[in-house]
Design an enzyme around this catalytic site. Sequence first.
Site, PDB file in Angstrom:
ATOM      1  CB  ALA A  29      -0.930   0.012   1.223  1.00  7.96           C
ATOM      2  N   GLY A  32       2.924   3.143  -5.731  1.00  9.66           N
ATOM      3  CA  GLY A  32       2.328   2.690  -6.972  1.00  9.66           C
ATOM      4  C   GLY A  32       0.837   2.488  -6.892  1.00  9.66           C
ATOM      5  N   GLY A  34      -0.880   0.276  -5.207  1.00  9.63           N
ATOM      6  CA  GLY A  34      -1.365   0.067  -3.852  1.00  9.63           C
ATOM      7  C   GLY A  34      -1.623   1.370  -3.127  1.00  9.63           C
ATOM      8  CB  SER A 158      -0.392  -8.550 -15.211  1.00  7.68           C
ATOM      9  OG  SER A 158       0.311  -8.096 -16.357  1.00  7.68           O
ATOM     10  CE1 TYR A 183       4.271  -9.138 -13.168  1.00  5.12           C
ATOM     11  CE2 TYR A 183       3.725  -9.208 -15.510  1.00  5.12           C
ATOM     12  CZ  TYR A 183       3.538  -8.667 -14.248  1.00  5.12           C
ATOM     13  OH  TYR A 183       2.609  -7.671 -14.064  1.00  5.12           O
TER      14      TYR A 183
END
Length: 320
Positions: A29, A32, A34, A158, A183
Amino acid sequence: MSEKYGYNGSTDGVPSASTHIGTVIVTGANSGLGFEVTRALAEQGAHIVMACRSIERGEEAKQKIESEFLGASLTVHELDLADLDSVAAFAEWFKSTHDGLNVLCNNAGVMAIPRQETADGFEYQFGVNYLGHFALTAHLLPIMQQTTGESRVVMQSSVGHRNGEIDFDDLQGEESYSAWDAYGQSKLANLLFAYELDRRLHVAKASVKSLGCHPGASTTNLVHYSAEQGGFRLDLRLMSLMNAILAQSAERGAEPMVYAATDPGIEGGEYVGPDGLMNMRGDPMLQPSSERSYNEELARRLWDVSEDLTGVSFELPGPN
């Protein structure tokens, strides 16, 4: 924003506050996406636990939001998703200090970094992006099921999940490692988990929904961090060019997660992302994920493997 999904129709990306949000955990958090998710939910009056690896950076982020929204209800607590002991300790602290959890935003992650391992020996991207959140959700699900009203688990995926495959023969990338393949695997795993969790919650007739989302292309430090960590200078130049063409702000990139966390009409098992060019930017909307992400047999196998790897299990009925 579309009023069909409970948004107020404004251009600032803020959902209508037609329902009380309650208590929310946001992982990662302090920066970015978050940070922007936390900021948006704080504006709507939620009490937010900012789950951060660095308490110092978390407190700095907290102060920024408090200076903008007087009366913002924020708590910072340490969570290192690369360490399952830290995950368990965070969950125990939360359950001892809170009597309910309305939304769990599993947001934190890393992208396309050189191979390294978590404290538990997992490939770092698979461990942080997926397994850490898998274990955190398992620890917190009992309190979510006891919470008055509806609760939600929101998994950050993503567009990279579309290129992902689950390599059960080499999950940790020990035999062959590609930063981008790892990823993609982790982000596909997040969606497989989100959908399988929702199916099991539905069978259990639980008052908890599980959803997936993705931010499209957003201008955060994650792109530059991954390129610099990996020495991907060409990648950095290409990504910077793509960002200039496609990317939206981190504030806009946070909107799909805020949408999934708060929209009163959304169903479990949905996937939310930007509605614009190549789903890279624009207003959040419901959209399909990859065909592979809906493979129930694959999801069940991943679930079983994940319970074995983490030593954490869900008290939910298995698939029919």
